[in-house]
Design a protein around this motif. Structure first.
Motif, mmCIF file in Angstrom:
data_model
loop_
_atom_site.group_PDB
_atom_site.id
_atom_site.type_symbol
_atom_site.label_atom_id
_atom_site.label_comp_id
_atom_site.label_asym_id
_atom_site.label_seq_id
_atom_site.Cartn_x
_atom_site.Cartn_y
_atom_site.Cartn_z
ATOM 1 N N PHE A 2 0.828 -1.206 0.000
ATOM 2 C CA PHE A 2 0.000 0.000 0.000
ATOM 3 C C PHE A 2 0.862 1.256 0.000
ATOM 4 O O PHE A 2 0.560 2.230 -0.704
ATOM 5 N N ALA A 3 1.964 1.244 0.801
ATOM 6 C CA ALA A 3 2.828 2.418 0.836
ATOM 7 C C ALA A 3 3.468 2.668 -0.527
ATOM 8 O O ALA A 3 3.575 3.820 -0.977
ATOM 9 N N ILE A 4 3.888 1.589 -1.208
ATOM 10 C CA ILE A 4 4.496 1.756 -2.533
ATOM 11 C C ILE A 4 3.484 2.310 -3.525
ATOM 12 O O ILE A 4 3.769 3.249 -4.287
ATOM 13 N N CYS A 5 2.274 1.736 -3.509
ATOM 14 C CA CYS A 5 1.238 2.221 -4.429
ATOM 15 C C CYS A 5 0.855 3.663 -4.129
ATOM 16 O O CYS A 5 0.666 4.480 -5.043
ATOM 17 N N ALA A 6 0.751 3.978 -2.838
ATOM 18 C CA ALA A 6 0.391 5.345 -2.476
ATOM 19 C C ALA A 6 1.470 6.322 -2.900
ATOM 20 O O ALA A 6 1.176 7.446 -3.330
ATOM 21 N N GLY A 7 2.732 5.911 -2.792
ATOM 22 C CA GLY A 7 3.804 6.799 -3.214
ATOM 23 C C GLY A 7 3.855 6.984 -4.720
ATOM 24 O O GLY A 7 4.172 8.064 -5.215
ATOM 25 N N ILE A 8 3.522 5.921 -5.478
ATOM 26 C CA ILE A 8 3.596 6.019 -6.941
ATOM 27 C C ILE A 8 2.412 6.781 -7.509
ATOM 28 O O ILE A 8 2.556 7.635 -8.401
ATOM 29 N N PHE A 9 1.185 6.503 -6.985
ATOM 30 C CA PHE A 9 -0.029 7.052 -7.594
ATOM 31 C C PHE A 9 -0.649 8.190 -6.791
ATOM 32 O O PHE A 9 -1.803 8.539 -7.007
ATOM 33 N N ASN A 10 0.108 8.765 -5.841
ATOM 34 C CA ASN A 10 -0.522 9.765 -4.982
ATOM 35 C C ASN A 10 -0.883 11.043 -5.720
ATOM 36 O O ASN A 10 -1.725 11.815 -5.255
ATOM 37 N N GLU A 11 -0.298 11.303 -6.883
ATOM 38 C CA GLU A 11 -0.617 12.524 -7.613
ATOM 39 C C GLU A 11 -1.699 12.315 -8.664
ATOM 40 O O GLU A 11 -2.287 13.267 -9.147
ATOM 41 N N SER A 12 -1.987 11.062 -9.006
ATOM 42 C CA SER A 12 -2.970 10.809 -10.058
ATOM 43 C C SER A 12 -4.243 10.147 -9.556
ATOM 44 O O SER A 12 -5.266 10.179 -10.234
ATOM 45 N N VAL A 13 -4.179 9.495 -8.391
ATOM 46 C CA VAL A 13 -5.339 8.780 -7.861
ATOM 47 C C VAL A 13 -5.602 9.243 -6.442
ATOM 48 O O VAL A 13 -4.671 9.412 -5.651
ATOM 49 N N SER A 14 -6.857 9.427 -6.111
ATOM 50 C CA SER A 14 -7.245 9.801 -4.758
ATOM 51 C C SER A 14 -7.651 8.551 -3.995
ATOM 52 O O SER A 14 -8.540 7.823 -4.415
ATOM 53 N N PHE A 15 -6.966 8.322 -2.868
ATOM 54 C CA PHE A 15 -7.247 7.153 -2.047
ATOM 55 C C PHE A 15 -8.148 7.480 -0.859
ATOM 56 O O PHE A 15 -8.484 6.597 -0.090
ATOM 57 N N ASP A 16 -8.489 8.764 -0.712
ATOM 58 C CA ASP A 16 -9.124 9.189 0.531
ATOM 59 C C ASP A 16 -10.401 8.412 0.819
ATOM 60 O O ASP A 16 -10.536 7.749 1.844
ATOM 61 N N ASN A 17 -11.396 8.502 -0.071
ATOM 62 C CA ASN A 17 -12.691 7.878 0.200
ATOM 63 C C ASN A 17 -12.582 6.354 0.188
ATOM 64 O O ASN A 17 -13.182 5.668 1.021
ATOM 65 N N LEU A 18 -11.789 5.813 -0.768
ATOM 66 C CA LEU A 18 -11.633 4.369 -0.862
ATOM 67 C C LEU A 18 -11.031 3.798 0.422
ATOM 68 O O LEU A 18 -11.508 2.805 0.966
ATOM 69 N N ILE A 19 -9.978 4.453 0.915
ATOM 70 C CA ILE A 19 -9.339 3.975 2.134
ATOM 71 C C ILE A 19 -10.280 4.119 3.321
ATOM 72 O O ILE A 19 -10.362 3.250 4.198
ATOM 73 N N GLY A 20 -11.032 5.205 3.360
ATOM 74 C CA GLY A 20 -11.976 5.387 4.464
ATOM 75 C C GLY A 20 -13.023 4.291 4.502
ATOM 76 O O GLY A 20 -13.348 3.758 5.568
#
Length: 758
Positions: free
Chosen positions: A211-229
């Protein structure tokens, strides 16, 4: 890394039993040299010295100087480790005295070398950096780095070697004293549970990393906020639901099918659990011992651990960045290993309470110390090592250029990195992580800031790892401290539960506490029971005086917070009275013996015999013998040495290793007894005639003691009797070393006999 004290019994056949019968030939020097435990290391050092000397001669006289450049000299200096290593290994501890704890000889040399290395590197870097660019380049070159790491190996390898030897000795002793563990470790359910725990932990940690790797790679193009919540919300609700409805859910067919699937997965994960257990064992048995945790002195433990971690911090900061990560990682491993040792000790304390402190319980540690303070000292240095690692990660370029954004550029120093880590620490620590809500540590819009900030995905991963480490360190330490406090209170509640107010000697559900709680509660209780205005007890205070003048034992039952030691386990009270040096504690226990009908104060010598018979830990045997020696020097009239008791002590320890100094000391005490004829008879039995000791050093000490007793008040008849007994022992083939000692003693007594004739 096999090592051990060579025993002449093992080479008796090779020497053709030369001491059998009346043969007077002594073993040759070559055989003695081969039997010496240091021989392989002496030969190793001689071979290395010959090779290095040959290289120097080649450089000097061959006309081809191979050591002319500074790089060649550094490579040669790093190669000298093959000569110095066996010489330092000569200082390792002998297995004959491992039970006495490691000596300070080897750690003093190794830690001293590490301190000199780190201090010298810091001095050269600070003072030599401005002298010339050539020196700076030399400090970055491969020959210099090889020289530094050769010195590191020279400091750590002997410590590791000694730790392996100690671990093997302790494992052998545990195999002798532990009950068969097939019913514990051999149960499939237990193995499956451990394997499932290892599998779940691996999956959780792996998921977090992914998850940390994916969040670091896609943090500028994908929003994880609602999905993670949403995901976290369902996970939390599902976890609560499973716990609440666990029993009815376990009866459902799908759940039973999943249980069988998980059981199959658990069996497949057993190698993973075994791997984790091996790593944990390595950290505790080897790394923690290397950092000084087996030493009996608190000053030695703190000094060795502190100096090692300080040296690793300096090496991490002053070495070139990509190489500085290695000593920093070693420092964190050292701190974690001490923490794991602390955890093992606390597990053993809980196990001791569950098994009513039975000596046959398969404890993993000796429980001499709780290592809480040592763990906190190690974690203290983690807070210095992490910013050093951040700096090294940035400047090394291993994780990409410009990992962090540095407002000061090349002028960024340790305090800048430490300050940035401090801000990260505030955001990571529970309860005070509100700092991020109010933009604490964040640059204000339009304002300049000298704070380091994240710049790349790698820097985000570094900060995430730093925060995770802090969370694990603090939360694990906090939870363990809370559990220890709760368990200590539970012990005292169980001790008081079931007692009878009308019978002050009736025990509760348990009749003793673990060692650490016991010491603290005994001190609290005895201080509370001291009569106001009464003088402090002294060494010569009698039990009656302690009971009548110094202590009011009824205070124990009138104050709810005190432990009433009148109900304590009688055997343990007697052992405490023998072990403690504090005259106040001894007088307090003596006062209890006046009131308690089933508890008599046993002489320390008899206590030592009882402890030896029950297989008490070697450290306890040494402690009691030390107390007896103190009594002999201060109040010899109160110590009644008897041949029977001393012989019994040696009989009960005859097959136990690691007690060389202990047995030799007991033999010296035996040699002071009377009458001489009975003493010589007992020593002859120890040396090999009847029920002998299993180790040559004890037999040799017995032969030397016979010689001492025979010379004490020599008569013709007494010397002849001693010589006759020695010849009896010689015919029993006691071993090569003992045979040589007998021949030397017989020759000396023969000369003594001639002088008596004249």
């Amino acid at each position: 890394m096999a090592d051990g004290e060579a025993r002449a019994d093992d080479i008796l056949d090779a020497e053709n039993a030369e001491e059998a019968g009346t043969d007077t030939r002594a073993p040759g020097r070559w055989q003695s040299f081969r039997a010496w435990r240091q021989t392989p290391f002496v030969l190793w050092a001689l071979a290395a010295f010959a090779g290095l000397t040959a290289l120097v001669f080649w450089h000097t006289f061959s006309g081809q100087p191979v050591l002319q450049s500074s790089d060649a000299k550094l490579w040669f200096l790093s190669g000298t480790v093959v000569f110095w290593l066996p010489l330092i290994l000569l200082l390792r501890d002998s297995p004959d005295n491992f039970a006495h704890g490691p000596s300070l000889r080897l750690p003093a040399v190794c830690v001293g070398l590490l301190v000199c290395l780190s201090g010298g590197l810091a001095a050269v870097t600070e003072w030599g950096g401005g002298l010339s660019g050539a020196l700076h380049d030399q400090l970055q070159g491969a020959p210099f780095i090889a020289c530094v790491f050769a010195a590191l190996a020279l400091a750590f390898l002997p410590l590791a070697w000694n730790a392996v030897n100690l671990s093997r000795f302790q494992a052998a002793e545990r195999r002798k004293t532990d009950v068969p563990r097939a019913n514990i470790d051999g149960m499939n359910d237990s193995k499956d549970a451990e394997a499932m725990g290892a599998l779940v932990a691996t999956l959780v940690v792996g998921s977090i990393i992914v998850f940390a790797i994916c969040a670091g790679i896609f943090n500028e193009s994908v929003s994880f906020d609602n999905l993670i919540g949403i995901a976290i919300g369902f996970l939390v609700v599902g976890a609560f639901a499973v716990v609440v409805f666990m029993d009815p859910l376990s009866q459902l067919t799908p759940v039973r099918w999943l249980s069988r699937v998980f059981s199959f997965a658990a069996r497949g994960a057993r190698p993973l659990a075994a791997f984790y257990d091996a790593v944990d064992t390595f950290l505790v048995r080897i790394v923690a011992v290397m950092t000084g945790m087996e030493h009996r002195s608190g000053a030695a433990r703190y000094g060795i651990l502190g100096l090692i971690l300080i040296s690793l911090c300096l090496l991490g900061w002053y070495l070139p960045p990509k190489w500085g990560l290695i000593p920093c990682a070693l420092g964190i491993v050292a701190a974690v290993s001490v923490s794991r040792l602390w955890s093992w000790v606390e597990d053993d304390r809980a196990l001791a309470a569950l098994t009513d402190f039975k000596p046959t319980t398969p404890y993993r540690t000796s429980m001499r110390e709780d290592y809480r303070d040592e763990t906190l000292l190690g974690f203290l240095f983690v807070f210095f090592l992490i910013p050093i690692m951040m700096s090294n990660a940035h400047w090394s370029g291993l994780f990409g250029p410009d990992m962090f954004q540095l407002p000061k550029g090349q002028e960024t120093g340790f305090l800048d990195w430490f300050g940035y880590f401090g801000v990260t620490l505030i955001k990571a620590v529970p309860i005070v992580d509100w700092a991020e809500i109010y933009n604490f540590g964040q640059p204000r819009p339009g304002a300049d800031s000298d704070l380091i900030s994240m710049n790349t995905v790698a820097s985000q991963h570094a900060v995430f790892m730093a925060r995770s480490t802090v969370d694990l360190v603090l939360i694990a330490s906090l939870l363990q401290a809370i559990s220890i406090t709760g368990r200590n209170r539970q012990q005292k509640r169980l001790y008081k539960a079931g007692t009878d107010p009308a019978n002050k000697f009736r025990p509760g559900l348990i009749d003793r506490l673990d060692t650490f709680v016991e010491k603290a509660e005994l001190r609290r209780t005895m201080m509370a029971c001291l009569r106001p205005g009464a003088p402090w007890p002294e060494k010569h205070t009698t039990p009656e005086q302690a009971h009548k003048i110094h202590f009011n034992l009824n205070v124990q039952s009138t104050r709810p917070g005190l432990v009433d030691f009148r109900r304590y386990n009688a055997d343990r009270l007697g052992q405490m009275h023998g072990e403690y040096k504090d005259p106040v504690a001894r007088a307090f226990i003596a006062a209890i013996s006046v009131e308690r009908p089933d508890f008599d104060l046993t002489p320390r010598l008899v206590l030592l015999d009882n402890m030896a018979e029950k297989g008490a830990p070697e450290s306890d045997l040494y402690t009691m013998l030390d107390r007896i020696s103190t009594d002999l020097s201060e109040t010899p009239a109160n110590v009644h040495l008897t041949i029977e008791v001393l012989r019994s002590i040696l009989f009960h320890t005859a097959r136990r290793a690691g007690l060389r100094e202990f047995k030799q000391h007991v033999i010296r005490l035996l040699a002071t007894c009377q009458p001489d004829e009975e003493v010589i008879e007992a020593l002859a039995d120890i040396a090999g005639r009847s029920n002998p000791d299993a180790y040559q050093y004890t037999k040799v000490a017995a032969i030397e003691a016979i010689d001492q007793v025979a010379r004490r008040q020599p008569t013709k008849q007494g010397v002849r009797a001693a010589m006759a007994i020695l010849k009896q022992v010689q015919r029993c083939e006691p071993g090569a070393m003992t045979g040589a000692a007998i021949r030397r003693t017989l020759a000396g007594l023969q000369e003594l006999l001639k002088s008596l004739k004249s």
